[in-house]
Design an enzyme around this catalytic site. Structure first.
Site, PDB file in Angstrom:
ATOM      1  N   ASN A 104      34.369  37.551  55.444  1.00 18.26           N
ATOM      2  CA  ASN A 104      34.902  38.122  56.692  1.00 18.26           C
ATOM      3  C   ASN A 104      34.924  39.644  56.614  1.00 18.26           C
ATOM      4  OD1 ASN A 104      38.014  39.053  56.284  1.00 18.26           O
ATOM      5  ND2 ASN A 104      37.578  37.363  54.901  1.00 18.26           N
ATOM      6  N   LYS A 149      28.345  42.480  51.331  1.00 20.33           N
ATOM      7  CA  LYS A 149      28.174  41.159  51.938  1.00 20.33           C
ATOM      8  C   LYS A 149      27.190  41.233  53.116  1.00 20.33           C
ATOM      9  CE  LYS A 149      30.693  38.842  49.113  1.00 20.33           C
ATOM     10  NZ  LYS A 149      30.056  37.839  48.225  1.00 20.33           N
ATOM     11  N   TYR A 163      32.799  46.517  49.409  1.00 14.87           N
ATOM     12  CA  TYR A 163      32.617  45.063  49.232  1.00 14.87           C
ATOM     13  C   TYR A 163      32.019  44.428  50.502  1.00 14.87           C
ATOM     14  CZ  TYR A 163      34.265  40.184  49.137  1.00 14.87           C
ATOM     15  OH  TYR A 163      34.364  38.819  49.219  1.00 14.87           O
TER      16      TYR A 163
HETATM   17  C1  15L Z   1      37.557  37.870  50.560  1.00 20.17           C
HETATM   18  O1  15L Z   1      36.378  38.057  50.832  1.00 20.17           O
HETATM   19  C2  15L Z   1      38.017  37.880  49.159  1.00 20.17           C
HETATM   20  O2  15L Z   1      37.050  37.411  48.261  1.00 20.17           O
HETATM   21  C3  15L Z   1      39.317  37.143  48.962  1.00 20.17           C
HETATM   22  O3  15L Z   1      39.860  37.509  47.711  1.00 20.17           O
HETATM   23  C4  15L Z   1      40.330  37.440  50.077  1.00 20.17           C
HETATM   24  O4  15L Z   1      40.720  38.791  50.026  1.00 20.17           O
HETATM   25  C5  15L Z   1      39.695  37.138  51.417  1.00 20.17           C
HETATM   26  O5  15L Z   1      38.482  37.821  51.565  1.00 20.17           O
HETATM   27  C6  15L Z   1      40.625  37.515  52.585  1.00 20.17           C
HETATM   28  O6  15L Z   1      40.201  38.282  53.456  1.00 20.17           O
HETATM   29  O7  15L Z   1      41.728  36.994  52.633  1.00 20.17           O
END
Ligand code: 15L
Length: 270
Positions: free
Chosen positions: A110, A138, A134
């Site tokens: 997300n 993605k 991050y």
């Molecule tokens: C993610 O992409 C993470 O990998 C996870 O650790 C959470 O932070 C999650 O999103 C989130 O948005 O709750």
């Protein structure tokens, strides 16, 4: 039965999938930089560092499909993201092409679209709005998947995972929660559906407070079983104990948006 390789086996999602996936795919090879704790004698494991192409090629050798969970799963320094998620993701897709792997399911997030305000409902055709390095990695993985699908004929499914877990843990997660069994459904669509070419799905359960139009997944037969509204009281009670976060509470990506934020909230794009 197809041979499936799952990267990121030692992470949170990988650990839970080690309980759920073997009944669907008896021939799974789990991979990570370090062996997961409590590896059973019947579980097959190959150690591989995603930033080293030869190790990735070796790990995926003989696979029909890959579930790529590996990499750094939260915000990190540019060097960390570059090695684990940019170079690592490239190595994974390129190794899949070289070794003739037909399908890849990519664990997107997300956070590729985290800078949409919560008041916006978005689909998978809206442009990405990453909320972190991050999140950029993605979005990069989704784009790389499209390249390998349309140029090299791999069948690619990117799942923008919301928040994976047994229950939604706060108000934001009521909108983005993903029940583990629902992730298994999405993975199975990616690994098995005959019409998959290059798809992006939202990894979200049946969340009535959700922000995402997941029509693409529904077209492929996704029928989520998790209902976040069943956990609303506990999630809101947990939320009440959290400090206010004016930026994070405005955007879908939550704290990933407020972290390092130095723009004005009044200029936030809707
Ligand atoms: C993610 O992409 C993470 O990998 C996870 O650790 C959470 O932070 C999650 O999103 C989130 O948005 O709750």
């Amino acid at each position: 039965m197809p041979t499936i390789v799952v990267t990121g086996a030692a992470g949170g999602i990988g650990t839970r999938l080690r309980q759920l996936l073997p009944s669907v795919y008896p021939d799974i090879c789990w991979s990570d930089r370090v062996a997961p704790p409590h590896l059973a004698s019947h579980e097959r494991f190959v150690k591989a560092d995603l930033s080293v192409m030869s190790e990735v090629e070796q790990a995926i050798d003989g696979a029909h499909g890959i579930v790529h969970l590996g990499g750094h799963s939260i915000e990190g320094s540019w060097e960390t993201i570059l090695n684990a998620n940019i170079i690592g993701c490239y190595n994974l897709f390129e190794a899949a092409r070289r070794r003739g792997v037909e399908r890849v399911v990519f664990a997107s997030s997300n956070h590729a679209i985290g800078f949409y305000p919560r008041q916006r409902r978005i689909g998978t055709d809206d442009p990405v709005r990453p909320d972190s390095r991050y999140g950029v990695s993605k979005a990069f993985g989704e784009a790389l998947g499209a390249l390998y699908a349309y140029k090299h004929g791999l069948r690619i499914t990117s799942i923008r995972i919301g928040n994976f877990g047994e229950a939604p843990v706060d108000e934001r997660r009521l909108s983005i929660w993903l029940k583990p069994e629902d992730l298994v459904q999405l993975i199975r669509i990616g690994l098995e559906h005959p019409d998959i070419r290059c798809e992006i799905f939202y990894g979200a359960s049946d969340n009535s407070r959700g922000w995402w139009d997941n029509a693409a997944a529904f077209r492929f037969g996704y029928r989520p079983q998790g209902r976040s509204e069943e956990y609303v009281a506990a999630a809101l009670a947990a939320q009440a104990k959290l400090p206010a976060d004016p930026v994070g509470d405005w955007y879908q990506g939550g704290p990933f948006c407020s972290d390092e934020f130095d723009d004005g909230i009044e200029r936030s794009p809707v």
